[in-house]
Each structure stands twice: as C-alpha cells, then as structure tokens.
Write a protein that holds these residues in place. Structure first.
Motif, PDB file in Angstrom:
ATOM      1  N   LEU A  24      -7.200  38.096  21.020  1.00 53.72           N
ATOM      2  CA  LEU A  24      -6.248  39.066  21.539  1.00 53.72           C
ATOM      3  C   LEU A  24      -4.950  39.048  20.649  1.00 53.72           C
ATOM      4  CD1 LEU A  24      -6.349  35.827  23.788  1.00 53.72           C
ATOM      5  CD2 LEU A  24      -5.868  37.987  24.815  1.00 53.72           C
ATOM      6  N   ARG A  25      -5.508  38.932  19.361  1.00 54.70           N
ATOM      7  CA  ARG A  25      -4.522  39.955  18.117  1.00 54.70           C
ATOM      8  C   ARG A  25      -3.720  40.749  18.820  1.00 54.70           C
ATOM      9  NH1 ARG A  25      -8.841  42.279  16.045  1.00 54.70           N
ATOM     10  NH2 ARG A  25      -8.911  44.658  16.160  1.00 54.70           N
ATOM     11  N   GLY A  26      -2.244  40.196  18.074  1.00 52.30           N
ATOM     12  CA  GLY A  26      -1.578  40.917  18.906  1.00 52.30           C
ATOM     13  C   GLY A  26      -0.595  40.278  19.614  1.00 52.30           C
ATOM     14  N   THR A  27      -0.676  39.426  20.340  1.00 55.29           N
ATOM     15  CA  THR A  27       0.010  38.470  20.947  1.00 55.29           C
ATOM     16  C   THR A  27       0.025  37.270  20.099  1.00 55.29           C
ATOM     17  OG1 THR A  27      -2.263  37.277  22.139  1.00 55.29           O
ATOM     18  CG2 THR A  27      -1.326  39.272  23.067  1.00 55.29           C
ATOM     19  N   PRO A  28       1.323  37.249  21.038  1.00 56.73           N
ATOM     20  CA  PRO A  28       2.484  35.960  20.560  1.00 56.73           C
ATOM     21  C   PRO A  28       0.956  34.153  20.823  1.00 56.73           C
ATOM     22  CG  PRO A  28       3.308  36.555  22.458  1.00 56.73           C
ATOM     23  CD  PRO A  28       2.443  37.533  22.243  1.00 56.73           C
ATOM     24  N   LEU A  29       0.107  34.109  21.834  1.00 50.70           N
ATOM     25  CA  LEU A  29      -1.163  32.783  21.478  1.00 50.70           C
ATOM     26  C   LEU A  29      -1.940  33.016  20.193  1.00 50.70           C
ATOM     27  CD1 LEU A  29      -1.305  31.800  25.050  1.00 50.70           C
ATOM     28  CD2 LEU A  29      -3.514  33.223  24.937  1.00 50.70           C
ATOM     29  N   VAL A  30      -1.631  34.091  19.722  1.00 51.14           N
ATOM     30  CA  VAL A  30      -2.798  34.009  19.062  1.00 51.14           C
ATOM     31  C   VAL A  30      -2.377  33.522  17.157  1.00 51.14           C
ATOM     32  CG1 VAL A  30      -3.564  35.490  16.699  1.00 51.14           C
ATOM     33  CG2 VAL A  30      -3.932  35.756  19.417  1.00 51.14           C
ATOM     34  N   VAL A  75      -8.433  47.969  32.429  1.00 52.31           N
ATOM     35  CA  VAL A  75      -9.838  47.022  30.909  1.00 52.31           C
ATOM     36  C   VAL A  75     -10.169  48.394  30.564  1.00 52.31           C
ATOM     37  CG1 VAL A  75     -11.222  45.886  30.982  1.00 52.31           C
ATOM     38  CG2 VAL A  75     -10.305  45.055  32.588  1.00 52.31           C
ATOM     39  N   ALA A  76     -10.540  47.799  29.106  1.00 50.78           N
ATOM     40  CA  ALA A  76     -11.055  48.981  27.521  1.00 50.78           C
ATOM     41  C   ALA A  76     -11.874  48.094  27.605  1.00 50.78           C
ATOM     42  CB  ALA A  76     -10.233  48.765  27.221  1.00 50.78           C
ATOM     43  N   TRP A  77     -13.305  48.144  27.709  1.00 51.81           N
ATOM     44  CA  TRP A  77     -14.263  47.961  26.558  1.00 51.81           C
ATOM     45  C   TRP A  77     -13.976  48.684  25.181  1.00 51.81           C
ATOM     46  CZ3 TRP A  77     -19.900  46.867  28.708  1.00 51.81           C
ATOM     47  CH2 TRP A  77     -19.631  46.363  29.889  1.00 51.81           C
ATOM     48  N   VAL A  87      -7.116  47.067  18.473  1.00 53.59           N
ATOM     49  CA  VAL A  87      -6.465  47.120  19.432  1.00 53.59           C
ATOM     50  C   VAL A  87      -4.674  46.825  20.406  1.00 53.59           C
ATOM     51  CG1 VAL A  87      -6.301  44.564  19.148  1.00 53.59           C
ATOM     52  CG2 VAL A  87      -7.376  45.126  21.216  1.00 53.59           C
ATOM     53  N   GLU A  88      -4.574  46.927  19.040  1.00 56.82           N
ATOM     54  CA  GLU A  88      -2.832  47.232  19.762  1.00 56.82           C
ATOM     55  C   GLU A  88      -2.529  48.254  19.914  1.00 56.82           C
ATOM     56  OE1 GLU A  88      -4.261  47.158  16.067  1.00 56.82           O
ATOM     57  OE2 GLU A  88      -3.772  45.092  14.990  1.00 56.82           O
ATOM     58  N   PRO A  89      -2.855  49.469  20.647  1.00 56.85           N
ATOM     59  CA  PRO A  89      -2.298  50.419  21.438  1.00 56.85           C
ATOM     60  C   PRO A  89      -2.775  49.593  22.276  1.00 56.85           C
ATOM     61  CG  PRO A  89      -3.007  51.688  19.568  1.00 56.85           C
ATOM     62  CD  PRO A  89      -3.559  50.282  19.569  1.00 56.85           C
ATOM     63  N   LEU A  90      -3.618  49.345  23.026  1.00 53.10           N
ATOM     64  CA  LEU A  90      -4.189  48.755  24.016  1.00 53.10           C
ATOM     65  C   LEU A  90      -3.318  47.696  24.787  1.00 53.10           C
ATOM     66  CD1 LEU A  90      -8.016  48.449  24.191  1.00 53.10           C
ATOM     67  CD2 LEU A  90      -6.756  50.136  25.018  1.00 53.10           C
ATOM     68  N   ILE A  91      -3.062  46.439  23.890  1.00 56.80           N
ATOM     69  CA  ILE A  91      -2.257  45.516  24.154  1.00 56.80           C
ATOM     70  C   ILE A  91      -0.716  46.174  24.167  1.00 56.80           C
ATOM     71  CG2 ILE A  91      -0.726  43.232  23.491  1.00 56.80           C
ATOM     72  CD1 ILE A  91      -3.838  42.899  22.697  1.00 56.80           C
ATOM     73  N   ALA A  92      -0.794  47.378  23.636  1.00 59.01           N
ATOM     74  CA  ALA A  92       1.015  47.595  23.574  1.00 59.01           C
ATOM     75  C   ALA A  92       1.177  48.392  24.508  1.00 59.01           C
ATOM     76  CB  ALA A  92       1.373  48.781  23.012  1.00 59.01           C
ATOM     77  N   MET A  93      -0.264  48.744  25.352  1.00 56.19           N
ATOM     78  CA  MET A  93      -0.253  49.333  26.844  1.00 56.19           C
ATOM     79  C   MET A  93      -0.724  48.702  28.179  1.00 56.19           C
ATOM     80  SD  MET A  93       0.332  52.844  26.461  1.00 56.19           S
ATOM     81  CE  MET A  93      -0.113  54.658  27.669  1.00 56.19           C
ATOM     82  N   ASP A  94      -0.636  47.591  27.969  1.00 55.20           N
ATOM     83  CA  ASP A  94      -0.651  46.670  28.836  1.00 55.20           C
ATOM     84  C   ASP A  94      -1.966  46.702  29.762  1.00 55.20           C
ATOM     85  OD1 ASP A  94      -0.081  44.250  29.961  1.00 55.20           O
ATOM     86  OD2 ASP A  94       0.263  44.996  32.145  1.00 55.20           O
ATOM     87  N   VAL A  95      -3.133  47.061  28.461  1.00 55.31           N
ATOM     88  CA  VAL A  95      -4.526  47.478  28.520  1.00 55.31           C
ATOM     89  C   VAL A  95      -5.032  46.041  28.294  1.00 55.31           C
ATOM     90  CG1 VAL A  95      -6.962  48.504  28.313  1.00 55.31           C
ATOM     91  CG2 VAL A  95      -4.675  49.443  28.689  1.00 55.31           C
TER      92      VAL A  95
END
Ligand code: SF4
Ligand code: SF4
Ligand code: SF4
Lengths: 421, 372
Positions: free
Chosen positions: A239-245, A49-51, A58-66
């Motif tokens: 949740l920017r960067g995910t398909p859900l958005v 988890v990253a705050w 945020v995109e690098p976090l999503i890409a790293m599954d954080v």
C-alpha cells in the motif's frame, strides 16, 4: 456502471464500515483483510486490478485508482500458512520444474484452483512486471499473461553490475512515460499528474518512516526483531503511496521509540545480535524465532525488509516521477554482489551484530547466488561468523528441521565463545 | 566425415586451441551466450571465443555457487578458477538469466581478468525504446573494447566483420539444411561439433573450413542413401553432450533441426547492410528467434518451435534442458502444449553436469522413438 444488485451494495457498505472501524485500530491483520476484500470485490465496485511485482513502481497505479495486487505477497501468505507444498506439487503436475521459484510455482498453480489461504487472488485486468528483482518474474508474468489473456507491461530496469549508466537512465525514464500511456489506455482515462505527485510524496514519506522503524533496532536491546519486521513489511510493499501506510508506521515508530526509551527488548534476554539475509523461510518463521530466542539471540535486522526503503537517497522529493527511474533501478537485488556486500557491512556496523544467518534460498537465484562471496567478505572485513542455512521460502520439502537445528546450535556455540559467554 | 575432424579436435581440447592462438600473438576475448556481438570483437582485431562448461568435476566453483545453479555457469567458473582460461584477454557477459548475471559479478570479483565487460541488453525486444537502448549499449561496448585493446574500430571494420559473420551464419544454415534434406549424409555428432567449434575456431580459417565441409556434402547428396530414421527436432538452450546424437540415431531417429542457442538460434537471421552497423547488429537480435531469457511477445517461442517442427517435417520433439535453468523450465509447459495441440509428440530430458547412464538414456529414447 451497471446497476448493482442490493446484496453487492450491502457487501461494499460492509467493507467500508469495516475499513473505517479498523482505521482507528490499525491492526495489520485487519488492514490486510480489508485490502484483500476490496481487491476481490473490485469487479463489482468497478475498479481495475493490476498484478504487480514486489519491486515494481506502484505509485502510478495508486494514482489511477487501480488496485495493486502482489502475487509475491500472496506467495508469502501461502508459505506462512503452510499451504505452499501442496500448490508447488500441483504446479509440478502442470509441468513446471520443482527447481523454479516457489512463489511463482504456487501462484501459477493457485490461479487455476483458487486455492491458498484467501481462495486465490482476484483476476487481474493487467499485469505489471518489473524485473528489478529477478528474471523469474518475467517468465512468471508471461505465464499469467497467457493464462488470463490480459495486457502485460514490462518495466525493464537493466541490471547495475557497477554504477548506473546514463543510457540506462534514458531507457528507464522513457518507460515511465510508456507505463503511464499503458495505464491510460487500460483505464480509459488520463493520469492526473497532481495526484501522482501527491502519491509520490506519500510513498517517499512511507519509505522514510519504514526506514526509521527499522533503524530503532540499532538500539540494544532491540525493540523488535526481524521477524516482526517481516510481519509489518506487508504495508510498505502493498500500500505504498497511501495515507494508511503513514498512519500505521507512525504509530509503530512511536511504539518502538517508547520501548527503546524504556529499555524493553523484543526477546526477554538479548545477549547476541544477528543479521538475517534473504527472504524468510515463511512456514518456519515462528520455529526459527523461538529457536534463536532460546539461545538469547535476537535477529535485529535483515537485508530483505530494508529493500523497500533502500533507495530513498535516489528519490527527488520535488520530482518524484522522474527520479523513480533511478530509485526503482538501483534496488538491492539489482546491483552487483560487491555492492551488496558493502551494504551488508554497513548493516553489520549499524546494528552491531555478532553474526549473520544467511538463508541460501533455492527459490531465489539473484538473492542467493553470490552469498558465499558476501560471506567471505564479511568474515574477512569484520571477523564475524556467518551461518548458511539451505532451505526454501515456501516449499517445506527443502527444509530439514533437525539439520538446521543442529547447525544453529553449533553456530551459537561459536558466537558465545567469541563473545565470552 | 574427415572434414569434421578439426572441429572435433577443438571441442575435445578447447584450452589448447585457445592457448595456441594466444601464442601466435592473438588477443582473445571470451564470451558467454549467443547475444554477444562477436562482430564487434572481431572488428577490434580480437578473437571471440565462446566459453562452455569445463566439463571437469566442480571443485573451485563450489566455493562460490550453490548446488542449485546450472552446470553451465558453475562449469564456466570452474574452468576460469582452475586457470584453464589464462589465455583470455577479457570476458564478455551479456545479461540474460539470473545465473549469468551473478556469474558476471563473481567472475569480476574473483577471476579478475584484464578486461571485463557487461552488456546489459534490454530484457524486452519488442519496443522502440528497447531498440534504441540496445544500440546505446552496443555502442558503449564498442567504445570500451576499443579503448581497452587500444585500437580503433571503424565502421568499415565493422562492416567487414558483419560480412564475415553473415557468411559463417549462411554456411552453418546450409549445413543444417543439407542435413535436414538428406539426414544420412552426415552424422548428428559431426554437425554438433562443427557448429560448436565454429564459436571457438579462428573465424578467417572458419570461412574456408565451412565451405570445404559443405562442398563435400553437396557432392555426396546426390548419391546419399535414403535415411530411414524418424525425423526429430531438439529444443532447449545449450547442448553439451555430443553422445546424445549417437544414442538418438541408435534408437532409430535422426535430429533434423534444433532450437538451441548453440544451434539454429546462433545462425538464424543475418545482420542487415545498414548505414549504422550498431543498429544493424541490434536489428538482428530483435529479429532472430528469441531466447527465453528475453521477451518478444508471449507466444513467440511456442510458435517458432511449431514452425520448425512443421517445416522440417519432424515426427517429434525432444526438449533438452540443463537442470536449474529457469528460463527454459518456465517455457516448457506451454511449448509442450503447443506441440500437443498439433499432435506432435515430445519428451523432456533434464541433464546435470553428466548425462544419465547410457542404458537409461537408450531406453528412454527407444520408448519415445517407437511411439512416433
Ligand atoms: S526469484 Fe526471487 S526475486 Fe524473483 S520472484 Fe522468486 S523469490 Fe522473488
Ligand atoms: S539459452 Fe539464452 S541466455 Fe542461455 S546462453 Fe543461450 S542465448 Fe544465452
Ligand atoms: S539460460 Fe539456463 S543454461 Fe543458460 S546460463 Fe542461464 S540458467 Fe544456465
């Protein structure tokens, strides 16, 4: 990963099922619930988890599954559920001045008591602080880095008083590489650059959709209000960067277009159109929306929710990673007051508003200091009135209902007169 | 002491001093904040003049700043809008806190001086990329200033300037040391005036005036009376209130050091004698005790304050903050905790434009000093 106890597996399965279920319905409340449940069970599912600050990359976090978690979004939830004043008072007893940003104050207090509407945020494994919104986040994240004793990455986006300098680009671009290295170290794995590209595409698409959703309110009557935008905003932030958005905003956009086609307005009888400036007064959004609607006034747009899609022009679709530097540096709060005023004027024209309501927000100096100048520029250039409301986004002690109410009435009188009610 | 008189005179009326220099044909560049590279301004043949709050009632600035903005920012704009700073040939804004950031915008849009420079320094000072960015920013400032003033700023001129400012910093440090060793030889009020006026006085004159003060003190120190007051350290951003020193002294204590940017942070660390003067100036900002608006680790400021308190043998610390100053207010709880853990008592005083009444202050300080 260690063997997980039955109960945990059961719990995780339950979240998945819930997620699948909601995927079809895609209601904001449920999506956010699943998101926070996932974040809170990250430890047992073995994810990090990253705050991260609301304007942070945020995109690098999503890409790293954080799992990214946003203390500011949490602050807004605390404010909306009217739990902010207590937490702010608690932070004051910890020695923090009551003049500090109330997101920071309530979060700092909340971390020590796991209070608030969702029982506190999950403990971070790392902190990502991007100062493109303010200097407060630097100090706030330093406090949390001491409290949680976890690594802090500062993504430094120099302020752009005028223009965007070459040396700034160089500096920010080099920090993108440092950011990736930091994440690789924290996660113990390499960044998959193809995955990052894919996340970047989704992020840009999400931002464009959000932009399109907001643009529908240029129609009269506006199919939704800025109060609705405050609500729907949560996804593009978190949740920017995910398909859900993409799914969510695609549906929302269709719905809004349909309303426009059928001439359905967000308020029953839209006569006056207003623009909102600054962060919402979270504990009072409902009151304010009813108050304005009683005058047949609709807040059709705002400078706040548009901040999450305001820099798409700097993003290079085919080179997302490199262009992040400029896009994250030139956001609304990281530019000069005169440039902000220009953007406000564009919005005044695009949304054809009759007046502006400015929230002079004691918590947020970068957003609020300069408002008087913007007000003067707008009044001079477009001849429309601006109302200044002094309040706070979370701390209700700075809000006087009777005073604000009287001022809104007086303001609406002026607008009605000008429009020839 | 009488050697301090001319410093007091400048502080009492900085505007007249600035105007007089202007009449003598000097170029004057106003600046905010101790992260301004005065060396570059001086090397360009101009006079660096630090701008403080005007001290007058806020009238004009209220049309631009809300009440929840610190008095330094509001007061500085007030001075400019009231026309008191008409002698400036330009103003320089290093980027630090959110309030200074907006002050620069509002100044650029409303005061419209002949030259306006933002020095957008990095917020973190502890990485290599931040260092090279800082050097880039300083180079750019050097170039912009030179072209605005239509002068050339050579490396030799910069080295000469660095020498001058290193001398000034060394002298100020010596002044502080003398005071810390023999608290009775000079009043806190005099020390305050000397340091603050040093940021406005003609620097060539200053390099003579400071040694004169110090020479006097060196002579006095042998037969100075032993001073019995309790030793305390002040901590915060800027002190705008000379009366505080007298009230503290009346309460039975004496200020032996501080962690102010109008105090020790101004003179700590000298600029190294590098081949590249820009890199050398950047190096000093990175080495010197950090201001809370910048980042150099999460414990640095607490550790530094503790070090000062111990080295200077202080019995207590007084935090002095301007109201609405975010960076300092965020650091206060942990810095206090650092002191608590070592058993060093502290108190905190938050001031707006005006000090609280003298009676009130006296009681607060007396209570605190009695406890030490
Ligand atoms: S100061 Fe403003 S931008 Fe910064 S965290 Fe608080 S509300 Fe957000
Ligand atoms: S406290 Fe920091 S930001 Fe404020 S003037 Fe001093 S050095 Fe500059
Ligand atoms: S650092 Fe504090 S005192 Fe200095 S300008 Fe900023 S808010 Fe004001």
């Amino acid at each position: 990963m260690n063997k997980m106890p039955e109960i945990v597996l059961f719990f995780l399965a339950k979240i998945k099922k819930l997620a699948l279920h909601f995927k079809k319905k895609k209601k904001m409340k449920e999506i956010m619930m699943v998101y926070y449940m996932e974040a809170k069970s990250a430890r047992i599912s073995g994810r990090k988890v990253a705050w991260i600050t609301s304007g942070g990359p945020v995109e690098p976090l999503i890409a790293m599954d954080v799992i990214p978690v946003y203390p500011e979004n949490h602050g807004a939830m605390i404010g909306a559920s009217k739990m902010g004043t207590d937490l702010c008072e608690k932070s004051e007893s910890m020695g923090y001045s009551s003049d500090l940003c109330s997101y920071a104050r309530s979060d700092i207090a909340c971390a020590t008591v796991n209070g608030g509407p969702i029982g506190g945020l999950p403990r971070p494994d790392m902190l990502i602080c991007c100062n493109n919104i303010c200097g407060t986040v630097l100090k706030w994240y330093e406090v949390q880095a001491r409290y949680f004793n976890v690594p802090l990455f500062i993504f430094d986006t120099p302020f752009c008083h005028v223009g965007y300098a070459e040396e700034v680009q160089r500096y920010v671009r080099s920090q993108l590489d440092e950011y990736v290295l930091f994440l690789e170290k924290a996660c113990g794995k390499k960044m998959d650059s193809d995955h990052l590209k894919a996340v970047g595409k989704l992020s840009l698409e999400g931002q464009r959709l959000w932009q399109a959703v907001l643009a529908t309110t240029a129609n009269s009557p506006a199919p939704m209000t800025a109060f609705d935008a405050f609500y729907h905003l949560a996804l593009i932030v978190t949740l920017r960067g995910t398909p859900l958005v993409i799914d969510y905003y695609t549906q929302l956009l269709e719905k809004m277009k349909d309303r426009v086609a059928r001439g359905i307005g967000a308020i029953p009888n839209e006569k006056y159109r207003l623009l909102w400036d600054n962060i919402p007064i979270w504990p009072r959004t409902r009151w304010l929306s009813e108050k304005l609607a009683s005058h047949n006034a609709c807040l059709v747009a705002d400078t706040y929710t548009s901040a999450w899609c305001g820099t798409t022009k700097y993003i290079d679709e085919n080179n997302f990673f490199d262009s992040m530097a400029e896009a994250y540096t030139r956001i609304y709060l990281n530019i000069g007051v005169d440039e902000m005023a220009r953007i406000v004027l564009e919005m005044v024209d695009m949304y054809k508003v009759d007046g502006i309501v400015m929230h002079s927000n004691r918590s947020c100096k970068p957003y609020s200091l300069g408002q008087y100048d913007i007000q003067k520029i707008v009044e001079k250039e477009r001849g429309i009135p601006c109302l200044m409301i002094e309040a706070d986004m979370v701390d209700e002690r700075s809000f006087s209902e009777s005073q604000v109410s009287t001022r809104i009435d007086a303001f609406m009188e002026i607008i009605k007169e000008r429009k020839g009610a | 002491m009488k050697e301090a008189d001319e410093f007091h005179a400048i502080l009492k009326d900085p505007v007249s001093y600035g105007r007089k220099m202007k009449e003598q044909g000097r170029k004057i560049v106003g600046y905010f904040c101790s992260y301004t590279p005065e060396e570059i301004i001086y090397a360009a043949g101009a006079h660096p003049f630090r701008i403080f709050a005007s001290g007058e009632n806020i009238h004009f600035a209220d049309a631009h700043f809300q009440s929840y903005c610190c008095s330094l920012v509001r007061g500085a704009l007030e001075g400019a809008l009231a026309g008191n700073l008409d002698f400036l040939d330009g103003a320089v804004f290093p980027h630090t806190c959110d309030s200074i950031q907006r002050l620069s915008d509002i100044w650029r849009m409303n005061v419209k001086g002949p030259f306006h420079a933002d020095i957008v320094l990095p917020v973190k000072l502890d990485t290599e990329s931040a260092r090279s960015y800082m050097i880039d920013v300083l180079r750019k400032f050097r170039k912009d200033l030179a072209s605005h003033l239509r002068v050339e700023i050579t490396d030799d001129m910069l080295k000469n300037a660095i020498g001058t400012f290193n001398t000034i910093r060394r002298s100020l440090k010596r002044l502080y040391e003398l005071k810390a060793e023999n608290p009775g030889i000079i009043s806190g009020r005099d020390v305050y005036a000397i340091v603050k006026a040093s940021m406005m006085m003609d620097r060539d004159h200053l390099t003579e005036a400071l040694p004169a003060v110090i020479g006097e003190l060196e002579k006095k120190k042998g037969n100075a009376e032993l001073y019995a007051g309790k030793r305390i350290v002040l901590a915060g951003g800027i002190c705008n209130h000379p009366d505080i020193y007298r009230i503290i002294e009346d309460a039975g204590a004496v200020v032996v050091w501080d962690d102010f940017c109008t105090g020790s942070r101004y003179f700590e660390e000298s600029v190294k004698d590098n081949a590249d003067p820009m890199a050398a100036i950047a190096g000093r900002y990175i080495e010197r005790p950090v201001c809370p608006a910048k980042h150099a680790g999460i414990f640095t400021r607490g550790e530094n304050l503790l070090k000062i308190a111990k080295e200077k043998d202080a019995r207590g610390v007084v935090f002095l903050f301007l109201k609405f100053c975010d960076p300092h207010a965020f650091d206060y709880p942990y810095m206090k905790e650092f002191l608590d853990r070592e058993g060093i008592p502290s108190m905190m005083l938050e001031v707006e434009d005006q000090l609280p009444s003298e009676g009130q202050l006296r009681t607060r300080f007396e209570t605190f000093v009695d406890m030490l």
